[in-house]
Structure formats: C-alpha cells, structure tokens
Design a protein around this motif. Structure first.
Motif, PDB file in Angstrom:
ATOM      1  N   GLU A 248       0.855  -1.181   0.000  1.00 24.56           N
ATOM      2  CA  GLU A 248       0.000   0.000   0.000  1.00 24.56           C
ATOM      3  C   GLU A 248       0.893   1.235   0.000  1.00 24.56           C
ATOM      4  OE1 GLU A 248      -2.454   0.472   3.462  1.00 24.56           O
ATOM      5  OE2 GLU A 248      -1.011  -0.543   4.751  1.00 24.56           O
ATOM      6  N   SER A 249       0.343   2.305  -0.548  1.00 19.47           N
ATOM      7  CA  SER A 249       1.125   3.535  -0.668  1.00 19.47           C
ATOM      8  C   SER A 249       0.193   4.717  -0.473  1.00 19.47           C
ATOM      9  CB  SER A 249       1.767   3.560  -2.059  1.00 19.47           C
ATOM     10  OG  SER A 249       2.414   4.789  -2.275  1.00 19.47           O
ATOM     11  N   TRP A 250       0.694   5.753   0.224  1.00 15.83           N
ATOM     12  CA  TRP A 250      -0.175   6.897   0.502  1.00 15.83           C
ATOM     13  C   TRP A 250       0.671   8.116   0.842  1.00 15.83           C
ATOM     14  CZ3 TRP A 250       0.963   3.013   3.885  1.00 15.83           C
ATOM     15  CH2 TRP A 250       1.350   3.348   5.184  1.00 15.83           C
ATOM     16  N   PRO A 251       0.083   9.312   0.624  1.00 16.32           N
ATOM     17  CA  PRO A 251       0.818  10.533   0.970  1.00 16.32           C
ATOM     18  C   PRO A 251       0.856  10.717   2.480  1.00 16.32           C
ATOM     19  CG  PRO A 251      -1.348  11.092   0.062  1.00 16.32           C
ATOM     20  CD  PRO A 251      -1.233   9.595   0.023  1.00 16.32           C
ATOM     21  N   ILE A 252       1.920  11.324   2.986  1.00 19.94           N
ATOM     22  CA  ILE A 252       2.000  11.518   4.442  1.00 19.94           C
ATOM     23  C   ILE A 252       1.905  12.994   4.830  1.00 19.94           C
ATOM     24  CG2 ILE A 252       3.133   9.352   5.086  1.00 19.94           C
ATOM     25  CD1 ILE A 252       5.808  10.705   4.856  1.00 19.94           C
ATOM     26  N   ASP A 253       1.696  13.878   3.841  1.00 21.77           N
ATOM     27  CA  ASP A 253       1.550  15.288   4.217  1.00 21.77           C
ATOM     28  C   ASP A 253       0.086  15.720   4.314  1.00 21.77           C
ATOM     29  OD1 ASP A 253       1.403  15.018   1.437  1.00 21.77           O
ATOM     30  OD2 ASP A 253       2.464  16.877   1.011  1.00 21.77           O
ATOM     31  N   SER A 254      -0.776  15.151   3.490  1.00 22.34           N
ATOM     32  CA  SER A 254      -2.227  15.380   3.620  1.00 22.34           C
ATOM     33  C   SER A 254      -2.917  14.266   2.849  1.00 22.34           C
ATOM     34  CB  SER A 254      -2.631  16.749   3.055  1.00 22.34           C
ATOM     35  OG  SER A 254      -2.376  16.814   1.675  1.00 22.34           O
ATOM     36  N   GLY A 255      -4.199  14.083   3.123  1.00 20.92           N
ATOM     37  CA  GLY A 255      -4.917  13.001   2.447  1.00 20.92           C
ATOM     38  C   GLY A 255      -4.384  11.643   2.840  1.00 20.92           C
ATOM     39  N   PHE A 256      -3.774  11.580   4.041  1.00 23.32           N
ATOM     40  CA  PHE A 256      -3.049  10.373   4.469  1.00 23.32           C
ATOM     41  C   PHE A 256      -3.942   9.212   4.904  1.00 23.32           C
ATOM     42  CE2 PHE A 256      -3.945  13.062   7.914  1.00 23.32           C
ATOM     43  CZ  PHE A 256      -3.219  14.238   7.764  1.00 23.32           C
ATOM     44  N   ARG A 257      -5.262   9.465   4.973  1.00 19.93           N
ATOM     45  CA  ARG A 257      -6.129   8.355   5.406  1.00 19.93           C
ATOM     46  C   ARG A 257      -6.533   7.461   4.239  1.00 19.93           C
ATOM     47  NH1 ARG A 257      -9.089  12.514   9.046  1.00 19.93           N
ATOM     48  NH2 ARG A 257      -7.868  12.281  10.943  1.00 19.93           N
ATOM     49  N   HIS A 258      -6.110   7.806   3.044  1.00 24.18           N
ATOM     50  CA  HIS A 258      -6.566   7.083   1.849  1.00 24.18           C
ATOM     51  C   HIS A 258      -5.383   6.378   1.199  1.00 24.18           C
ATOM     52  CE1 HIS A 258     -10.487   9.169   2.081  1.00 24.18           C
ATOM     53  NE2 HIS A 258      -9.727  10.006   2.775  1.00 24.18           N
ATOM     54  N   HIS A 259      -5.378   5.074   1.327  1.00 26.23           N
ATOM     55  CA  HIS A 259      -4.229   4.288   0.880  1.00 26.23           C
ATOM     56  C   HIS A 259      -4.565   3.517  -0.392  1.00 26.23           C
ATOM     57  CE1 HIS A 259      -2.585   3.983   5.298  1.00 26.23           C
ATOM     58  NE2 HIS A 259      -3.010   5.198   4.992  1.00 26.23           N
ATOM     59  N   ILE A 287      -1.219   2.537 -10.766  1.00 28.43           N
ATOM     60  CA  ILE A 287      -1.291   3.788 -10.003  1.00 28.43           C
ATOM     61  C   ILE A 287       0.133   4.223  -9.674  1.00 28.43           C
ATOM     62  CG2 ILE A 287      -2.184   4.878  -7.909  1.00 28.43           C
ATOM     63  CD1 ILE A 287      -4.384   2.711  -7.883  1.00 28.43           C
ATOM     64  N   HIS A 288       0.483   5.426 -10.070  1.00 29.13           N
ATOM     65  CA  HIS A 288       1.843   5.945  -9.844  1.00 29.13           C
ATOM     66  C   HIS A 288       1.803   6.998  -8.737  1.00 29.13           C
ATOM     67  CE1 HIS A 288       3.475   4.733 -14.007  1.00 29.13           C
ATOM     68  NE2 HIS A 288       2.198   4.425 -14.045  1.00 29.13           N
ATOM     69  N   HIS A 289       2.646   6.845  -7.753  1.00 33.64           N
ATOM     70  CA  HIS A 289       2.836   7.871  -6.713  1.00 33.64           C
ATOM     71  C   HIS A 289       4.297   8.317  -6.740  1.00 33.64           C
ATOM     72  CE1 HIS A 289      -0.557   6.222  -3.835  1.00 33.64           C
ATOM     73  NE2 HIS A 289      -1.038   6.757  -4.941  1.00 33.64           N
ATOM     74  N   PRO A 290       4.553   9.585  -6.377  1.00 33.66           N
ATOM     75  CA  PRO A 290       5.966   9.958  -6.183  1.00 33.66           C
ATOM     76  C   PRO A 290       6.493   9.321  -4.898  1.00 33.66           C
ATOM     77  CG  PRO A 290       4.520  11.835  -5.731  1.00 33.66           C
ATOM     78  CD  PRO A 290       3.631  10.686  -6.112  1.00 33.66           C
ATOM     79  N   ARG A 291       7.773   9.369  -4.637  1.00 31.86           N
ATOM     80  CA  ARG A 291       8.323   8.826  -3.395  1.00 31.86           C
ATOM     81  C   ARG A 291       8.329   9.883  -2.287  1.00 31.86           C
ATOM     82  NH1 ARG A 291      11.470   4.138  -3.871  1.00 31.86           N
ATOM     83  NH2 ARG A 291      11.078   3.991  -1.641  1.00 31.86           N
ATOM     84  N   TRP A 292       8.637  11.122  -2.664  1.00 35.11           N
ATOM     85  CA  TRP A 292       8.786  12.179  -1.658  1.00 35.11           C
ATOM     86  C   TRP A 292       7.441  12.449  -1.001  1.00 35.11           C
ATOM     87  CZ3 TRP A 292      13.058  14.226   0.320  1.00 35.11           C
ATOM     88  CH2 TRP A 292      12.936  15.379   1.095  1.00 35.11           C
ATOM     89  N   ASN A 293       7.419  12.437   0.336  1.00 37.55           N
ATOM     90  CA  ASN A 293       6.176  12.666   1.090  1.00 37.55           C
ATOM     91  C   ASN A 293       5.175  11.515   0.967  1.00 37.55           C
ATOM     92  OD1 ASN A 293       6.691  14.994   2.461  1.00 37.55           O
ATOM     93  ND2 ASN A 293       5.765  16.348   0.934  1.00 37.55           N
ATOM     94  N   TYR A 294       5.658  10.357   0.573  1.00 31.25           N
ATOM     95  CA  TYR A 294       4.779   9.180   0.471  1.00 31.25           C
ATOM     96  C   TYR A 294       5.369   8.035   1.272  1.00 31.25           C
ATOM     97  CZ  TYR A 294       1.752  11.202  -3.037  1.00 31.25           C
ATOM     98  OH  TYR A 294       0.832  12.000  -3.660  1.00 31.25           O
ATOM     99  N   ARG A 295       4.494   7.168   1.734  1.00 34.46           N
ATOM    100  CA  ARG A 295       4.953   5.967   2.442  1.00 34.46           C
ATOM    101  C   ARG A 295       4.463   4.731   1.679  1.00 34.46           C
ATOM    102  NH1 ARG A 295       3.878   6.939   8.200  1.00 34.46           N
ATOM    103  NH2 ARG A 295       5.802   8.123   7.906  1.00 34.46           N
ATOM    104  N   THR A 296       5.340   3.756   1.557  1.00 33.93           N
ATOM    105  CA  THR A 296       4.962   2.503   0.887  1.00 33.93           C
ATOM    106  C   THR A 296       5.356   1.369   1.815  1.00 33.93           C
ATOM    107  OG1 THR A 296       5.540   3.520  -1.231  1.00 33.93           O
ATOM    108  CG2 THR A 296       5.261   1.140  -1.232  1.00 33.93           C
TER     109      THR A 296
END
Ligand SMILES: N[C@@H](CCC(=O)N[C@@H](CS)C(=O)NCC(=O)O)C(=O)O
Length: 306
Positions: A248-259, A287-296
């Motif tokens: 799972e991957s999600w942003p950690i700066d905002s919108g972090f409840r949606h993985h 689905i592509h996410h950046p790495r910066w500010n994201y957790r996987t």
C-alpha cells in the motif's frame, strides 16, 4: 507544445465516484491518466509531462537552474507555503457553512476546520505569507526580472513558485490589504499578473479540452493500453521491497487516510507503481505515486482489504 487532453471535473469534496470506479483511493486532486497509467500528485504529473512531451518542456536545462526550480518546488510544498496559504482562507468563505465540506477538509488535513479555529489560525498564516512576499519582492524578483530564471517566457520555475500566491489572489478576502497589497509588493503583484496573462494567452492558443462525464472518463481509461512499459523494482532501494508484493502507498503530508493498494510493479528513486483492479471492468490499472512525502509498505497477511 499544444497537448490535446480531456478533462473530467471532480466534485469539491468526497465522494468522488469516478475515482472510486477507477479503483483509485488517492483522495487529492489533480490526478492525470495517460492510458491506464494513473499519475497522482502534481509533482509527478509535471515530471511526466516534461519527460513525455520534451519539445514543449518548460523546465530548465542547466543544472544550477534546475536546482533553483527544485528548491522552489520544495519551498511552496514542503516549506509550508501551501499549508499557510490554505490556513489564510477567510472564515467567511461560503463553503465553510457546509458541514460536509468542513468534515471533508478535516479528513484531508487532519486538523479542525471549525470556523473558530480557521479564524484563530489566519493571523499567523498571513504573517508567514507576508514573509514569502518579502522574500519574492526583495529577493527573487528584486532586480526587476520578468521571470524567475530571467527567461523570455514563464518557465517551470515560475510555475513552481507562483501557484499558491496566484491562488490566494483569486480567493476573495484571503489577503488582508493592510498586510499584503499591490502597493506593498508591486513586483510580486506584477509577476503574478504577468503569469495570469501568459496562462490566458497559452489557453487561447491551446486546443480546447474535451470535457468528459465521469462514466465516459472511466470508459476512456479502461479501453486504453498502458502508456509506459512495466518497469522494475530497484534492488538497492532502502525499503527492500520485491516486485509483485502486495503493498500500500499513501501521501503523508495530507490526504493520508486514503491508501492505494496493489501489487508492486515498479519502484525507483522518484516513483512507486502499483497494479490495482478497476471496479468497473476488473481491468488492471497502474497507479503511480511519487516517493517524496509518500509511504509505501507491505500489507501483512491477514490485514483487511482496503
Ligand atoms: N502535493 C499534492 C497536493 C494536492 C492537494 O493537496 N490538492 C488539493 C487541491 S489544490 C486537494 O486535493 N484538496 C482536497 C481535495 O480537493 O480533495 C499535489 O501537488 O498534487
């Protein structure tokens, strides 16, 4: 470069049924799709547009100028400018009377959007935004340059720097004239105005986007192919993940409840790609996410399906 594209306008707050139908949990906007590759986060979207349409690229080519561009990106996003700008919204903003909007933005930011709190945060937010205006007026734009990197036309560095201020100027009542005004910051205001005009001119010259309804947009994505080859998982990545793992991957700066969840397709220093199933046709999307500010992270056996 005149890139043809279609747009699908999303509701101001969740639920965003089109995103649900696509099988994307990421809750923020904008999101870009090229075929069945879905790119989340403007950071990644801009990077992909620069790479895929090099003849229209807006980014600098010299390393020192690229560095300024990157620092400006970091200044507006990680340096707190966007957060402070969003805290400067006036408590009188009509949407704040809609409890669904308030609840939605609490989910998005993890902080209270109660009017009293909005009012309480505003003075400090304006103090920080004023500091940013001073930095621009007496630093970056002090020598009277038209554009940040002294280019003839606006470049990516201007885009990275201008957007929160451009947004604030368009938001009625956000900037208190006694604190931030055209008279106090003439160079910054003139730069924002130049930028607005350049965008309007570019829009006139660009193809009119097709506007798709949600179901059409989902159909459009589903009938398409992937636009990128699959890619690999970097074996030297510090997370030590393996291709095909359930992650799972999600942003950690905002919108972090949606993985987002899916099988790991690719992992590089700048991007993580997951394969997920669309709800509509059961077809795979990436689905592509950046790495910066994201957790996987790996989804452990037995964890509930998201
Ligand atoms: N780092 C992300 C931030 C995206 C973001 O926060 N977008 C705002 C709109 S500008 C948002 O999604 N707000 C909540 C929402 O609309 O759901 C990006 O640059 O794309």
């Amino acid at each position: 470069m005149r890139i043809e594209y279609a747009q699908c306008i999303q509701p101001v707050y969740l639920p965003r049924e089109d995103m649900n139908a696509l099988g994307v949990k990421y809750r923020r906007i904008p999101v870009m799709s090229i075929g069945r590759d879905i790119y989340c986060d403007t950071r990644l979207i801009l990077q992909k547009l620069e790479e895929k349409f090099p003849s229209g690229a807006l980014g600098a080519s010299q390393p020192d100028q690229k560095a300024i561009e990157k620092l400006l990106e970091s200044w507006t996003i990680d340096g707190g400018i966007f957060v402070r700008a969003s805290q400067a919204i006036p408590a009188e903003m009509p949407l704040l009377n809609d409890p669904r909007f308030v609840k939605d933005r609490e989910d998005y930011t993890g902080r209270s959007w109660d009017k009293e709190n909005i009012k309480a945060m505003r003075p400090e937010a304006l103090t920080h935004i004023r500091d940013a205006f001073v930095f621009l007026e007496t630093g970056l734009l002090a020598d009277g340059r038209q554009w940040v990197l002294k280019t003839e036309k606006p470049s990516l560095a201007d885009i990275e720097a201008v957007w929160p201020f451009h947004w604030l100027l368009g938001l009625r009542g956000a900037l208190a004239p006694s604190v931030i005004s055209k008279e106090k910051f003439p160079k910054v205001y003139a730069w924002i105005d130049r930028f607005s005009k350049a965008v309007s001119t570019a829009k006139l010259a660009a193809p009119e986007p097709t506007t798709l309804k949600g179901a059409e947009a989902v159909e459009y994505v589903m009938q398409a192919n992937f636009s990128e080859p699959e890619g690999d998982v970097d074996a030297s990545d510090p997370l030590g993940l393996k291709k095909g793992q359930d992650v799972e991957s999600w942003p950690i700066d905002s919108g972090f409840r949606h993985h987002d969840r899916g099988l790991l397709v690719s992992l590089t220093s700048s991007e993580v790609v997951l394969a997920s199933q669309s709800k509509v046709r059961g077809k795979e999307i990436r689905i592509h996410h950046p790495r910066w500010n994201y957790r996987t992270r790996v989804v452990s056996a037995g964890e509930a399906k998201l």
